[in-house]
Design an enzyme around this catalytic site. Structure first.
Site, PDB file in Angstrom:
ATOM      1  N   HIS A  70      -5.234  -2.980  -2.843  1.00 17.17           N
ATOM      2  CA  HIS A  70      -4.878  -2.038  -3.916  1.00 17.17           C
ATOM      3  C   HIS A  70      -4.768  -2.713  -5.285  1.00 17.17           C
ATOM      4  O   HIS A  70      -4.260  -2.112  -6.223  1.00 17.17           O
ATOM      5  CB  HIS A  70      -3.570  -1.321  -3.569  1.00 17.17           C
ATOM      6  CG  HIS A  70      -3.664  -0.566  -2.281  1.00 17.17           C
ATOM      7  ND1 HIS A  70      -4.152   0.711  -2.198  1.00 17.17           N
ATOM      8  CD2 HIS A  70      -3.374  -0.941  -1.018  1.00 17.17           C
ATOM      9  CE1 HIS A  70      -4.142   1.101  -0.928  1.00 17.17           C
ATOM     10  NE2 HIS A  70      -3.680   0.112  -0.192  1.00 17.17           N
ATOM     11  N   LYS A  72     -11.346   0.909  -1.763  1.00 17.61           N
ATOM     12  CA  LYS A  72     -10.366   1.609  -2.589  1.00 17.61           C
ATOM     13  C   LYS A  72     -10.899   1.744  -4.021  1.00 17.61           C
ATOM     14  O   LYS A  72     -11.784   2.548  -4.236  1.00 17.61           O
ATOM     15  CB  LYS A  72      -9.022   0.957  -2.429  1.00 17.61           C
ATOM     16  CG  LYS A  72      -8.490   1.432  -1.046  1.00 17.61           C
ATOM     17  CD  LYS A  72      -7.606   0.620  -0.289  1.00 17.61           C
ATOM     18  CE  LYS A  72      -7.470   1.246   1.102  1.00 17.61           C
ATOM     19  NZ  LYS A  72      -6.713   0.426   2.016  1.00 17.61           N
ATOM     20  N   SER A  77       0.801  -1.224   0.000  1.00 14.65           N
ATOM     21  CA  SER A  77       0.000   0.000   0.000  1.00 14.65           C
ATOM     22  C   SER A  77       0.832   1.272   0.000  1.00 14.65           C
ATOM     23  O   SER A  77       0.389   2.287  -0.526  1.00 14.65           O
ATOM     24  CB  SER A  77      -0.946  -0.003   1.201  1.00 14.65           C
ATOM     25  OG  SER A  77      -0.227  -0.147   2.403  1.00 14.65           O
TER      26      SER A  77
END
Ligand code: PLP
Length: 388
Positions: free
Chosen positions: A210, A240, A182
């Site tokens: 991610h 995200k 991350s």
């Protein structure tokens, strides 16, 4: 209580002295990807809403529709009355996307990791974890009471050394890593990790917070270059690139069934609000239907790196390592003066001595703003220190 007040005041003073004091700053995010903070209009380059789907009209519409139909809150734990029909639809979508038999949605990515890990490992067991893995993986490992060994970041020789030394003494073993890291934007070497974990009968879990929505045709870090890495436990977050809120685990039907029975952070908490689940399904529709959208954040990161003569990025997260936390704060402030919102990331979020600007690119960023940001970062004089 005097002792309580003295304790926290002393701790806060220490944080201020080290440049590690944190403040939560009210920030209003806008539909066009900009943000207002302390009266200033800023272009955000530090947001994880990589595809800007939190602001997408269709995603908002589907959320509103779910509110009208189901109300606002879930009303209970999913095991009691909080399991409205949208959950099954979302879980089927996630399982299909990740190529697994089933999936389970949690309240958040953090809640997923503190539920999954202690459900699989107890004090008799052993956990191997990458040193750069997300804080909630370490939190889950601690909650499990399993013996925990940290391997050097992406260092397969070190992991094998630890597996050789410690695996045999325990009935069960887990290997835990981020799929996409991350704070650095690099990838776990799954082509090596998968066979290594398997050869020691250690269960591999990747945290793909991610990766989903972006890499491997939107399917995440286990699907890069069209090859499916055989990761038995794929967890991640809806917060995200999906633009919503919630966590998930994708795994075999039996593993998911076990989690419904054993993951305490599912059992003893209220289900997510229906609007959030509906929005996540809408976001997945958009992601699966638009290859151009999925690729845009990385293209923006590539443009930025070309402008600064940096190595080509593999994800849309580009760290600019500053080192000292006070200097990182000053750099962030300088960029803010030029209209860019990029928060300084400091220890303990990142290792000591690697305070940084973590720059993230999103689908809606305009090329001219990316180029202008590159010039501003060049002027700071740190660009040579960007991690590979
Ligand atoms: C953000 C993040 C999480 C936590 O997810 P939330 O849904 O925000 O709780 C977990 N793991 C990684 C790697 C993350 O970046």
């Amino acid at each position: 209580m005097k002792s309580l007040e003295e304790f926290v005041a002393r701790k806060l003073d220490t944080l201020r002295d080290k440049g590690l004091y944190r403040r939560i700053v009210t920030t209003e995010r806008r539909g066009d990807g900009s943000a207002r903070r302390e009266g200033q209009h800023l272009i955000s380059f530090c947001c994880n809403d990589y595809l800007n789907l939190s602001q997408h009209p269709e995603v908002k519409r589907r959320a509103k529709e779910a509110i009208d139909r189901y109300g606002v809150g879930a009303g209970g734990s999913r095991l009691v009355t909080g399991n409205h029909p949208l959950f099954a639809a979302l879980e089927a979508r996630l399982a299909r996307l990740k190529g697994t038999e089933d999936a389970l949605v949690f309240g958040s990515g953090y809640m997923a990791n503190i539920g999954i890990i202690p459900a699989l490992a107890t004090e008799a067991d052993v956990i191997f974890v990458d040193e750069w893995a997300h804080a909630c993986i370490f939190a889950g490992a601690r909650l499990s009471h399993a013996a925990t060994h940290v391997f050097r970041h992406n260092d397969m020789a070190h992991l094998e050394e630890l597996l050789k030394a410690y695996r045999a003494a325990h009935p069960r073993a887990l290997v835990l890593t981020d799929g996409v890291f991350s704070m650095d934007g690099d990838l776990a070497p799954l082509n090596e990790l998968v066979p290594l974990a398997e050869s020691y009968d250690a269960w591999l879990m990747t945290d793909d917070a991610h990766g989903i929505g972006l890499l491997g045709e939107g399917r995440g870090s286990s699907f890069i270059n069209g090859i499916k890495a055989d990761v038995p436990l794929q967890m991640g977050t809806l917060s995200k690139a999906i633009g919503c809120y919630g966590g998930y685990l994708c795994a075999s039907a039996a593993v998911i069934d076990f989690m419904r029975n054993r993951a305490r952070s599912v059992i003893f908490t209220t289900g997510l609000p229906p609007a959030d689940i509906a929005a996540a399904i809408a976001a997945l529709d958009l992601i699966e239907g638009d290859a151009g959208l999925r690729q845009r954040p990385l293209q923006k990161a590539q443009l930025f790196c070309r402008e600064l003569n940096l190595p080509a990025p593999v994800t849309c997260i580009v760290p600019v390592i500053v080192g000292d936390p006070v200097r990182a704060m000053a750099a962030s402030e300088k960029l803010k003066e030029q209209g860019f919102l990029i928060s300084a990331i400091r220890p303990p979020t990142v290792p000591e001595g690697t305070a940084r600007l973590r720059i993230t690119f999103t689908a809606n960023h305009r090329d001219e703003d990316v180029i202008r940001l590159a010039a501003a970062v060049r002027a700071l004089g740190f660009a040579g220190a960007v991690a590979p």
